[in-house]
Design an enzyme around this catalytic site. Structure first.
Site, PDB file in Angstrom:
ATOM      1  N   HIS A  58      10.446 -24.296   9.301  1.00 44.78           N
ATOM      2  CA  HIS A  58       8.885 -24.810   9.757  1.00 44.78           C
ATOM      3  C   HIS A  58       7.805 -24.790   8.896  1.00 44.78           C
ATOM      4  O   HIS A  58       6.497 -25.326   9.023  1.00 44.78           O
ATOM      5  CB  HIS A  58       9.127 -23.576  11.287  1.00 44.78           C
ATOM      6  CG  HIS A  58       9.840 -23.615  12.626  1.00 44.78           C
ATOM      7  ND1 HIS A  58       9.887 -24.197  14.178  1.00 44.78           N
ATOM      8  CD2 HIS A  58      11.055 -23.841  12.357  1.00 44.78           C
ATOM      9  CE1 HIS A  58      10.778 -24.317  14.207  1.00 44.78           C
ATOM     10  NE2 HIS A  58      11.922 -24.624  12.902  1.00 44.78           N
ATOM     11  N   ASP A  63       1.121  -1.054   0.334  1.00 46.51           N
ATOM     12  CA  ASP A  63       0.389   0.268   0.226  1.00 46.51           C
ATOM     13  C   ASP A  63       1.162   1.490   0.303  1.00 46.51           C
ATOM     14  O   ASP A  63       2.280   1.293  -0.479  1.00 46.51           O
ATOM     15  CB  ASP A  63      -1.006   0.035   0.911  1.00 46.51           C
ATOM     16  CG  ASP A  63      -0.328   0.046   2.793  1.00 46.51           C
ATOM     17  OD1 ASP A  63       0.608   0.310   2.942  1.00 46.51           O
ATOM     18  OD2 ASP A  63      -0.759   0.013   3.792  1.00 46.51           O
ATOM     19  N   THR A  91       2.724  -1.406   9.289  1.00 46.57           N
ATOM     20  CA  THR A  91       3.311  -2.618   9.481  1.00 46.57           C
ATOM     21  C   THR A  91       3.371  -4.201   9.082  1.00 46.57           C
ATOM     22  O   THR A  91       4.465  -5.274  10.411  1.00 46.57           O
ATOM     23  CB  THR A  91       1.580  -3.056  11.227  1.00 46.57           C
ATOM     24  OG1 THR A  91       1.103  -3.835  10.252  1.00 46.57           O
ATOM     25  CG2 THR A  91       1.597  -1.919  11.356  1.00 46.57           C
ATOM     26  N   HIS A 103       6.977 -30.953  10.306  1.00 46.58           N
ATOM     27  CA  HIS A 103       6.660 -29.591   9.906  1.00 46.58           C
ATOM     28  C   HIS A 103       5.975 -29.663   9.213  1.00 46.58           C
ATOM     29  O   HIS A 103       5.173 -28.663   9.291  1.00 46.58           O
ATOM     30  CB  HIS A 103       8.592 -28.860   9.416  1.00 46.58           C
ATOM     31  CG  HIS A 103       9.111 -28.800  11.010  1.00 46.58           C
ATOM     32  ND1 HIS A 103       8.657 -27.624  11.908  1.00 46.58           N
ATOM     33  CD2 HIS A 103      10.292 -28.283  11.401  1.00 46.58           C
ATOM     34  CE1 HIS A 103       9.405 -28.045  12.216  1.00 46.58           C
ATOM     35  NE2 HIS A 103      10.856 -27.840  11.603  1.00 46.58           N
ATOM     36  N   CYS A 124       3.729  -3.161   3.742  1.00 43.41           N
ATOM     37  CA  CYS A 124       2.101  -2.054   4.093  1.00 43.41           C
ATOM     38  C   CYS A 124       2.827  -1.194   5.868  1.00 43.41           C
ATOM     39  O   CYS A 124       4.717  -1.835   5.678  1.00 43.41           O
ATOM     40  CB  CYS A 124       0.937  -2.762   5.216  1.00 43.41           C
ATOM     41  SG  CYS A 124       1.314  -4.212   5.973  1.00 43.41           S
TER      42      CYS A 124
END
Ligand code: RB5
Length: 148
Positions: free
Chosen positions: A97, A7, A66, A133, A64
């Site tokens: 993982h 964004d 965060t 995994h 973005c």
């Protein structure tokens, strides 16, 4: 082929990630946004995530403010395992993982230098191989199929 999306808050970081990919001779498709005008991150996140899910791109990197919004949106697409990472340990674990296929970065959270380092780890760390995994990743796919 790497799918890129952002964004407005992640636009500048995406440009820096592009320079890194070019230096590494990695091809990318940029799904926008293409400037710093305010936009809604789910739109760009979904475009890039669908390209990874349908196989036209191998992995994705989303930026973005965060890293959280783009990761939540990307993870709505079946087949996507998007990981928001703020340090090298989690970037590596996201691959070893979780076989994460999209890395999400927060331009307002981490430095551009760290974001590039996390991109490097994400692109060049092999996916999960151990039985435990792989079993857990298959269980994630089972959630998408409504198995439980
Ligand atoms: C935009 O202001 C911001 O909300 C967005 O970039 C992101 O951080 C959302 O999770």
């Amino acid at each position: 082929m790497i799918a890129l999306g952002s964004d407005h808050a992640g636009f500048e970081l995406k440009e820096i990630i592009k320079q890194f990919l070019e230096a590494k001779n990695e091809e990318y498709t940029d799904f926008g946004s293409f400037d710093a005008m305010p936009v809604d991150y789910p739109i760009f996140s979904a475009k890039a995530a669908r390209a990874v899910a349908d196989g036209s791109c191998d992995k994705g990197i989303l930026c973005c403010g965060t890293g959280i919004g783009v990761s939540i949106a990307a993870n709505k697409v079946d087949g996507i395992r998007a990981a928001c990472c703020n340090d090298e340990f989690t970037a590596k674990a996201a691959r070893t993982h979780n076989d994460a296929n999209i890395l999400c970065l927060g331009a307002r959270v981490i430095s551009a230098e760290l974001a590039v380092s996390l991109t490097d780890i994400f692109l060049y760390t092999a996916a999960a191989e151990s039985e435990r995994h792989l079993r857990r990743i298959k269980l994630i796919e089972d959630i998408e199929k409504g198995v439980f």
